[in-house]
Design a protein around this motif. Structure first.
Motif, short mmCIF file in Angstrom:
data_model
loop_
_atom_site.label_atom_id
_atom_site.label_comp_id
_atom_site.label_asym_id
_atom_site.label_seq_id
_atom_site.Cartn_x
_atom_site.Cartn_y
_atom_site.Cartn_z
N SER A 87 0.84 -1.21 0.00
CA SER A 87 0.00 0.00 0.00
C SER A 87 0.87 1.26 0.00
CB SER A 87 -0.89 0.00 1.24
OG SER A 87 -0.10 0.17 2.40
N ALA A 89 2.26 2.72 2.14
CA ALA A 89 2.33 3.13 3.54
C ALA A 89 3.11 4.42 3.71
CB ALA A 89 2.94 2.02 4.41
N VAL A 90 2.93 5.34 2.77
CA VAL A 90 3.51 6.67 2.92
C VAL A 90 2.76 7.37 4.05
CG1 VAL A 90 3.90 8.88 1.76
CG2 VAL A 90 4.12 6.74 0.48
N PHE A 91 3.49 8.00 4.97
CA PHE A 91 2.82 8.64 6.10
C PHE A 91 2.01 9.84 5.60
CE2 PHE A 91 6.94 7.12 8.08
CZ PHE A 91 6.40 5.89 8.44
N PRO A 92 0.68 9.80 5.77
CA PRO A 92 -0.16 10.83 5.13
C PRO A 92 -0.03 12.21 5.76
CG PRO A 92 -1.50 9.35 6.46
CD PRO A 92 -0.11 8.80 6.49
N HIS A 93 0.45 12.27 7.00
CA HIS A 93 0.52 13.57 7.67
C HIS A 93 1.89 14.22 7.52
CE1 HIS A 93 1.75 10.38 10.40
NE2 HIS A 93 2.54 11.26 10.95
N TYR A 102 12.35 10.47 7.36
CA TYR A 102 11.96 9.90 8.65
C TYR A 102 13.00 8.93 9.23
CZ TYR A 102 9.23 7.78 12.34
OH TYR A 102 8.81 7.32 13.55
N GLY A 103 13.40 7.97 8.40
CA GLY A 103 14.34 6.96 8.89
C GLY A 103 15.67 7.57 9.30
N ARG A 150 12.01 6.49 0.21
CA ARG A 150 12.07 6.37 1.67
C ARG A 150 12.88 5.14 2.08
NH1 ARG A 150 6.48 5.91 4.86
NH2 ARG A 150 6.61 3.83 3.98
N ASN B 174 -4.06 2.25 8.29
CA ASN B 174 -3.36 1.24 7.51
C ASN B 174 -2.18 0.73 8.34
OD1 ASN B 174 -1.83 -0.21 5.75
ND2 ASN B 174 -1.46 1.47 4.32
N GLU B 176 0.12 -1.10 7.72
CA GLU B 176 1.42 -1.12 7.05
C GLU B 176 2.23 0.15 7.38
OE1 GLU B 176 1.14 -1.93 2.86
OE2 GLU B 176 1.15 -4.08 3.24
N GLN B 177 1.51 1.23 7.73
CA GLN B 177 2.23 2.44 8.12
C GLN B 177 3.05 2.24 9.39
OE1 GLN B 177 -0.08 6.01 8.41
NE2 GLN B 177 -1.06 5.59 6.47
N ALA B 180 5.91 0.23 8.42
CA ALA B 180 6.86 1.05 7.68
C ALA B 180 7.74 1.84 8.64
CB ALA B 180 6.12 2.00 6.74
N LEU B 184 11.77 1.50 9.22
CA LEU B 184 12.71 2.61 9.04
C LEU B 184 13.50 2.89 10.31
CD1 LEU B 184 10.36 4.88 6.94
CD2 LEU B 184 12.46 3.83 6.14
#
Lengths: 370, 278
Positions: A87, A89-93, A102-103, A150, B174, B176-177, B180, B184
């Protein structure tokens, strides 16, 4: 080329969920710099295997080494791998830049270093200039690139990709297949991808492990999988194929013959491994069969009455570049033949219920022992 | 002519049918006419407040001159603030627990959590009264500690609402977030702080506003748990009404309505936002 070292060693890995065995005693090595694809139908255990590499599932048995280090008990956040999720899983905020950073922030890198590496990663996936966008302002393809960046920005030993292209439309998917392969070539990071899409696997992979019911059915390079499938499952799963059961009647070093009750005698211009009179299966790809009007076919390089069959067209599907014909053989079995539409009128040569005869070259059929 | 030109009424055009319009009109009338009368008469220049005698703002002034009323409002706001604060922490944690984990008797615990929502308020009120009496809960402490009983009572019926709203929000998360973030390099806590909490935020804010308004205008449960020194705004209004319905009561009520409307609107707006970003 220097000899490549395995970056991932999977040794006798088994994963059970209750009574269900998802992954059954799998062993394989993934080499440094490879584009490795785990291919299989849904439920074959490929995603479970990938998630065990990432550390989201713990193996019930066996050992996983990444970069020579045993991963038992190592949490996902401490593994030298990164994952691109199905999906995304990109952070939407968070903006694209914040997502990619981020990492690195968690790792405690300096701000200037973070900025430098994020810019580099965004350029790599051609998202330069979109860093300030929020994920909901991106298209599906761009979101996927952000997820890729990412992961790549962390410079992992291995990048794991879970069905990376399944959410994209057909055109974009074809384009991304090339881009992913090129990207992998550029960064030199080992990619391990899970997919159920054979086209995706064939076009991107350096090696493919075809999985079935928790087991590896065949591990080979893409063209070998297609032209030299090891068993009926692989032959059937990769591309389209006609499979006929038969008995091995001639088994010599330079030639072989299989008697198929439903297809006739199949002659091969090479030896096969298999005991005389054993049951074998003959697999022929639809595009390797030539179709002619009834009585006109003559199999070249084959003895009389071999590699030839008669039938009647019972179905046609015109796909533009090729037409797929469903032909009922005199034995009653159906066989699938595909014919390229080389000229703009080719598809008009045959029609429903036409009697046709088929022939193929003695090198075309593949004899399968299981 | 215009009547003849009208297109026929389609099956789903209920609002164009006379009986439906009458029904809607009656509903709106009985719903809002009393509120409208209340607000209009808060500006009535009359002590008896039966006949309209002219427009004035003076009763709003009187509200703020009434020390016990202002003190009651202060109590109400303090209780609502404290109850909300505790409710969002408790409610959010309960929501995360129910969403994240599988554990024995989960369905039972979930049901028990929504009990304060469904149990009649009067029963809750009596139960609280008996409970605090039984515990010999001190009622003569200094402000704001003397509000502790009411605040605790309010938390019990407020935090399930927070749980409900936050849980609904979590349904769209989700997972998966989370993975994720872990992938990371984030720890469990960093994942919660950086990924799950931002996702829950609109739900938490909406739940908080819900809790705040519920606490602010609760009468029944408060009535049973308040003592002589811990009068809240709704309880005070009730006691004023027992003497006479002066425009002062109207004005106080109008102010409470205004406050509730503002908070509810913000809460609903945030819920829309919740859906839009789900």
């Amino acid at each position: 080329m220097t000899e490549k070292q395995p970056v991932i060693s999977i040794r006798n890995i088994t994963k059970r969920f209750g009574n269900m065995v998802a992954v059954d005693d799998v062993s394989l090595d993934i080499l440094e710099g490879e584009f490795f694809v785990l291919l299989g139908p849904s439920g074959c255990g490929k995603t479970t295997l990938l998630r065990m590499l990432a550390g989201f599932e713990m193996p019930s048995d066996g050992q996983i080494l990444i970069g020579g280090q045993d991963m038992a008990g190592v949490a996902p956040n401490r593994r030298p791998v990164n994952m691109v999720f199905q999906s995304y899983a990109v952070f939407p905020h968070m903006s694209v830049t914040d997502n990619v950073a981020y990492g690195l922030k968690i790792a405690g890198l300096e701000k200037s270093e973070i900025r430098h590496r994020v810019d580099e990663a965004l350029d790599l996936v051609s998202l330069g200039g979109l860093g300030t966008r929020m994920p909901d302002q991106l298209s599906g393809g761009q979101r996927q690139r952000a997820a890729l960046a990412r992961g790549l920005v962390m410079r992992p030993k291995v990048l794991l990709l879970d069905e990376p292209l399944s959410a994209l439309d057909a055109k974009l998917r074809a384009q991304m297949q090339f881009e992913l392969a090129e990207l992998q070539d550029n960064v030199g990071i080992t990619f391990v991808t899970v997919t159920h899409d054979q086209d995706e696997a064939l076009s991107m992979a350096s090696r493919i492990a075809v999985m079935n019911k928790g087991d590896i059915a065949q591990l080979a390079e893409p063209s070998d999988l297609y032209e030299h499938p090891a068993n009926r499952f692989v032959a059937d799963f990769i591309g389209s194929v006609n499979i006929f059961e038969g008995k091995l009647t001639v088994d010599e070093p330079e030639q072989a013959m299989v008697d198929c009750p439903e297809l006739g005698r199949v002659f091969l211009n090479h030896g096969v491994t298999g005991a005389h009179e054993t049951t074998v299966w003959v697999a022929i790809r639809p595009e390797k069969i030539t179709m002619l009007p009834a009585g006109r076919a003559k199999a070249k390089d084959s003895p009389a009455d071999t590699n030839i069959a008669q039938g009647q067209i019972k179905g046609m599907s015109y796909l533009g570049d090729v037409t797929i014909y469903d032909i009922r053989l005199d034995s009653g079995r159906s066989i699938r033949v595909s014919r390229p539409n080389l000229s703009r009128w080719d598809q008009e040569e045959f029609s429903w219920d036409d009697k046709v005869s088929l022939h193929w070259h003695p090198s075309s059929p593949v004899v399968l022992l299981s | 002519m215009s009547l003849l030109n009208r297109s026929p009424i389609a099956p789903l055009e209920y609002t164009r049918r006379l009986w439906m319009r009458a029904w809607i009109g009656a509903t709106l009338f009985f719903l809002y006419a009393p509120l409208l009368v209340l607000i209009v008469f808060s500006f009535n220049d009359s002590k008896r407040n039966i006949v309209w005698r002219g427009f004035t703002f003076k009763y709003y002034g009187k509200v703020f001159e009434n020390d016990t009323l202002v003190a009651a409002l202060g109590n109400s706001l303090t209780i609502a603030f404290l109850a909300t604060l505790v409710s969002i922490v408790l409610g959010t944690l309960a929501a995360v627990m129910l969403w994240r984990f599988r554990f024995p008797a989960k369905a039972g615990i979930e049901g028990a959590l929504s009990l304060p929502i469904v149990v009649p308020e009067i029963c809750m009120g009596v139960a609280m009264l008996v409970f605090f009496a039984r515990l010999d809960w001190p009622s003569d402490l200094v402000w704001p500690l003397n509000l502790s009983a009411i605040t605790i009572a309010h938390i019990t019926f407020c935090f399930p609402f927070v749980t409900m709203v936050v849980r609904a929000r979590l349904a769209s998360f989700n997972k998966e977030q989370e993975e994720a973030a872990r992938d990371l390099g984030a720890s469990e806590w960093q994942t919660f702080r950086d990924v799950l909490l931002p996702h829950m935020k609109p739900g938490i804010i909406a739940g908080a506003l819900l809790a705040f308004t519920l606490s602010l205008d609760d009468f029944v449960i408060t009535f049973f748990t308040s003592g002589p020194n811990t009068i809240t705004f709704p309880v005070k209004v009730y006691s004023m009404v027992r003497f006479s319905v002066t425009p002062e009561v109207n004005a106080a009520s109008a102010l409470l309505i205004l406050l509730t409307i503002i908070l509810t609107t913000v809460a609903l707006k945030l819920q829309d936002f919740t859906k839009a970003t789900a």
